[in-house]
Write an enzyme that holds these catalytic residues in place. Structure first.
Site, PDB file in Angstrom:
ATOM      1  N   GLU A  28       0.796  -1.228   0.000  1.00  0.00           N
ATOM      2  CA  GLU A  28       0.000   0.000   0.000  1.00  0.00           C
ATOM      3  C   GLU A  28       0.828   1.277   0.000  1.00  0.00           C
ATOM      4  O   GLU A  28       0.423   2.281  -0.577  1.00  0.00           O
ATOM      5  CB  GLU A  28      -0.923   0.012   1.243  1.00  0.00           C
ATOM      6  CG  GLU A  28      -2.039  -1.006   1.207  1.00  0.00           C
ATOM      7  CD  GLU A  28      -3.174  -0.603   0.267  1.00  0.00           C
ATOM      8  OE1 GLU A  28      -3.103   0.493  -0.316  1.00  0.00           O
ATOM      9  OE2 GLU A  28      -4.116  -1.397   0.111  1.00  0.00           O
ATOM     10  N   SER A  62     -28.044 -31.066  49.372  1.00  0.00           N
ATOM     11  CA  SER A  62     -27.195 -31.321  50.544  1.00  0.00           C
ATOM     12  C   SER A  62     -25.806 -30.707  50.418  1.00  0.00           C
ATOM     13  O   SER A  62     -24.943 -30.983  51.246  1.00  0.00           O
ATOM     14  CB  SER A  62     -27.046 -32.839  50.744  1.00  0.00           C
ATOM     15  OG  SER A  62     -28.300 -33.454  50.933  1.00  0.00           O
TER      16      SER A  62
END
Length: 782
Positions: free
Chosen positions: A79, A341
């Protein structure tokens, strides 16, 4: 006049220049891009666990800390080769673009630098024109002043379009290659570098020839620039293009959902160990067929570190399942469920800490009613009396309620809140004694933190030479960088290490599930203290295990609360618990906190502090400060010289009496205890004519019950209630009366079916020795 005009002109120029400078400085918004990112969750090592799309429908990950070398080289060369030399605008690129556009008769090149492309990305929706190009150039100059080249490149890497709704390098790397950008090859990096140039034209799986041509041209440039060698270049040319779009990883779906709620749009590094998370997911999936066989569709597992309180694996439900019909998307780990429990170890530890019991102390296990609450053991059987530690290991309900009654509901309620149980939203009286048997809801998250904290108390005591954390019970941690530890220390703990140690020792005795074949060998390699729980109606199956280094918490059931026969903690949650523990490293067990354990003489039969009447005693290392008193069940009796009958001074010569110590339980406890303990010797019979203190009879049913409802049978006749009692003398005959009306006699098994009208009544029973019991009760019609 000329002087004044000259000054005015200078002033105007200075003012204009100043205004332009101010405009230039503030013409670019801050922040440059709106913070609208995908929610990203990573493991403790930075590996992707999952992500959720941003609010604008784009896959846009938060900015990375660094840019991979291969992609950085590729994108700059493709680029903007002069990116690190120009000030944001490259006149040569602009001139070259102008010549190319004039020759082509249309716009074929924009001449934009990477900085100018960042400016364009920050101004979405603008049409390309010379005016907009000028604005981009001004913005670029501004960006070059405000940001470093590295920051500008990071903006581009985060905001560049990569086709479809994929924005940014990281999202593109995962969507197209199913791995992080740092793991991309040169060919893959080059492919992604050319995509933002024309994301709508070039897309993986579409226009592949054009994409391949651009990629190979970039690879050639990299080779000619000396960035890669000839072999790498040749191999890179042979690599295929991405052929499809991958779904993002979903290693911990439910933890990601939690992150979305609390850390939306952020990159969150968790404490999760990715490899362990995958093993836990596989363990849950392996257990799905067994769960499905009884129509149970959901399960959850939480694994964490004892020392730091960090969560290492978080499976909030059945993984890799989108079956919303069965609630697979529900995060069970944070969903309140009936506790069953599973809270019993905390009561046991609290009782030990207060000195109210010893681990060997007998607790009554007999039919019992507390107002409108009648607890029953899971087996519907009774032992009469059972050591407290064994009652915990076997998860017996009636002894647990007896122990809660001893400790107190209100104190235990506050103990649980201090221990980190956040779901106690009602006052203590709302729960009552059912608090220990599932009367309250809890979450797997809270339970994991509570069990972990209890183990951490013992570990810190060992590592810090007897010191305690000022706040030992702390929530678990799932985000990296946060610690559950509190290094402030004290010598006055909320719960002593000795109490925790004795509790965990009792939990080591819990029988392993039958499904875990060869568990004895497994247990030989490591010690695990563990507890299961099952809620009323078989709706919730719990199992929590602790080693010195790790805890594992498991839940199984249906997210919609439907109960299923066979869904118990021991059969459905415990096997998964041990499957997960098999994936964890082994280690040593906790050291005994010797400074807090005192050699204490206990009655061998009852587990209470030994009295002078105890037949046999044991010296056991237990916590100090026992307040339960001396053994109440051992007493001295007098026998005849043949040692066959009990006698007293008013019926037998004192010089012929034989004195003997005897372990004697109350009648009802003895009635059930004898059934399971053949070695228990009841008292010898009383010699006729001899009197003795103490009741030889006791009601089994009703005991505390004073108001009785008798259902009416379907045929319309009056119903009956069955009363039952026990007598020490197995051969005794008992005579029954109600309201002075004779009902009959019983022997051996003392049960009497009674028909009574609504209202108050008086039941009287006597034996042949004149001993008498009276029970007053009310029959209610509804």
């Amino acid at each position: 006049m000329k002087i004044w005009f000259s000054k005015y002109k200078k002033l105007l120029l200075i003012s204009t220049a100043t205004s332009l400078m101010i405009w230039f400085w503030f013409c670019v918004p801050r922040p440059l891009f709106p913070a609208d990112y995908s929610t990203v969750l990573e493991s403790r090592d930075g590996e992707l666990l999952g992500a959720r799309i941003s609010s604008d429908g784009q896959w846009r990950f938060p900015p990375p800390d660094s840019i991979p070398y291969r992609f950085s080289k590729s994108i700059v060369l493709f680029e903007d080769a002069w990116f690190y030399q120009h000030p944001g605008i490259n006149p040569f690129s602009l001139a070259r673009a102008l010549v190319q556009n004039l020759k082509a008769g249309k716009v074929v090149s924009g001449g934009s630098t990477l900085t100018m492309q960042v400016a364009r990305l920050a101004r979405p929706g603008k049409k390309r024109s010379l005016q907009q190009k000028l604005v981009e150039m001004i913005w670029s100059a501004n960006l070059e002043i405000r940001y470093s080249k590295r920051e500008i490149l990071r903006y581009y890497v985060t905001q560049a379009p990569f086709g479809g709704n994929v924005v940014g390098l990281e999202a593109a790397s995962w969507r197209y290659y199913n791995r992080s950008p740092g793991q991309l090859s040169w060919a893959e990096s080059a492919t992604l570098a050319v995509l933002p140039n024309a994301p709508t034209l070039i897309y993986p799986g579409r226009n592949d020839s054009l994409l391949l041509k651009k990629r190979n041209r970039l690879l050639e440039k990299l080779f000619r620039k000396g960035v890669m060698d000839s072999l790498t270049y040749a191999l890179s040319l042979t690599e295929a293009l991405p052929g499809r779009v991958y779904p993002l990883p979903a290693e911990s779906y439910h933890l990601l959902e939690h992150a979305v709620k609390n850390e939306r749009g952020k990159r969150t590094v968790s404490t999760i160990n990715l490899s362990l998370q995958r093993e836990v997911n596989q363990a849950v999936l392996r257990w799905v067929p067994q769960l499905s066989a009884i129509r149970v569709h959901n399960a959850a597992v939480l694994v964490g570190d004892i020392r730091r309180g960090e969560v290492l694996a978080y499976a909030g439900n059945i993984p890799q399942s989108a079956d919303s019909l069965h609630g697979a998307r529900v995060d069970i780990i944070r969903s309140p469920r009936s506790s069953g429990s599973i809270l019993k170890p905390f009561l046991f530890a609290a009782l030990l800490d207060k000195g109210l019991i010893t681990p060997r102390q007998l607790v009554a296990d007999i039919p019992t009613r507390f107002a409108d609450f009648t607890p029953e053991n899971f087996s519907h059987e009774y032992d009469g009396a059972v050591p407290a530690g064994e009652a915990l290991a076997r998860s017996l309900n009636v002894p647990a309620v007896k122990m809660l009654q001893l400790y107190g509901v209100e104190p235990f309620y506050h103990f649980l809140k201090n221990a980190g149980m956040t779901t106690l939203v009602f006052p203590a009286e709302h729960y009552g004694l059912s608090l220990i048997l599932g009367g309250a809801e809890t979450t797997l998250w809270d339970l994991g933190g509570m069990y972990r904290s209890m183990a951490a108390i013992l570990r810190q005591y060992e590592e810090e030479d007897g010191l305690y954390s000022l706040k030992p019970f702390r929530p678990l941690v799932w985000k990296a960088g946060k610690q559950a530890e509190d290094r402030r220390e004290t010598t006055q703990p909320l719960l002593k290490a000795s109490s925790v140690y004795l509790t965990l020792q009792s939990l080591l005795e819990v029988n392993r599930p039958e499904e875990e074949t060869g568990w004895e060998a497994f247990a030989g390699s490591r010690k695990i203290a563990w507890k299961t729980g099952t809620s009323f109606g078989f709706r919730d199956a719990w199992a929590v295990g602790i080693s010195r280094d790790y805890f594992v918490a498991v839940w199984a059931g249906n997210a919609d609360g439907e109960g299923r026969p066979g869904l118990t903690g021991a059969t459905m949650a415990a096997p998964l618990l041990f499957d997960v523990f098999a994936s964890l490293p082994g280690g040593n067990w906790f050291s005994e906190p010797s400074d807090e354990l005192t050699p204490t003489v206990l009655c061998r039969e009852s587990g209470f502090l030994a009295s002078s009447c105890c037949v046999a005693v044991d010296t056991v290392k237990i916590q100090s400060g026992i307040k339960s008193g001396a053994c109440p069940y051992c007493r001295t009796i007098h026998l005849d010289k043949e040692l066959q009958q009990r006698v007293s001074g008013d019926c037998y010569p004192v010089y012929n009496m034989q004195q003997k110590n005897w372990f004697v339980l109350p009648p009802v406890m003895e009635y059930f205890f004898r059934r399971k303990h053949p070695g228990y010797f009841p008292l010898p019979p009383l010699r006729p004519g001899c009197g003795e203190s103490g009741e030889p009879m006791e009601f089994i049913y009703p005991r505390e019950l004073h108001r009785i409802f008798i259902p009416r049978p379907l045929d319309g006749t009056n119903g009956k209630v069955v009363f039952e009692l026990t007598h020490r003398n197995a051969g005794a005959v008992v005579y029954w009366y109600m309201d002075d009306r004779y009902l009959g006699e019983t022997s051996a098994f003392h049960r009497m079916a009674i028909e009574a009208r609504p209202g108050p009544h008086r039941l009287t029973v006597t034996d042949g020795e004149g001993n008498q019991l009276v029970k007053r009760f009310d029959i209610v019609d509804r």
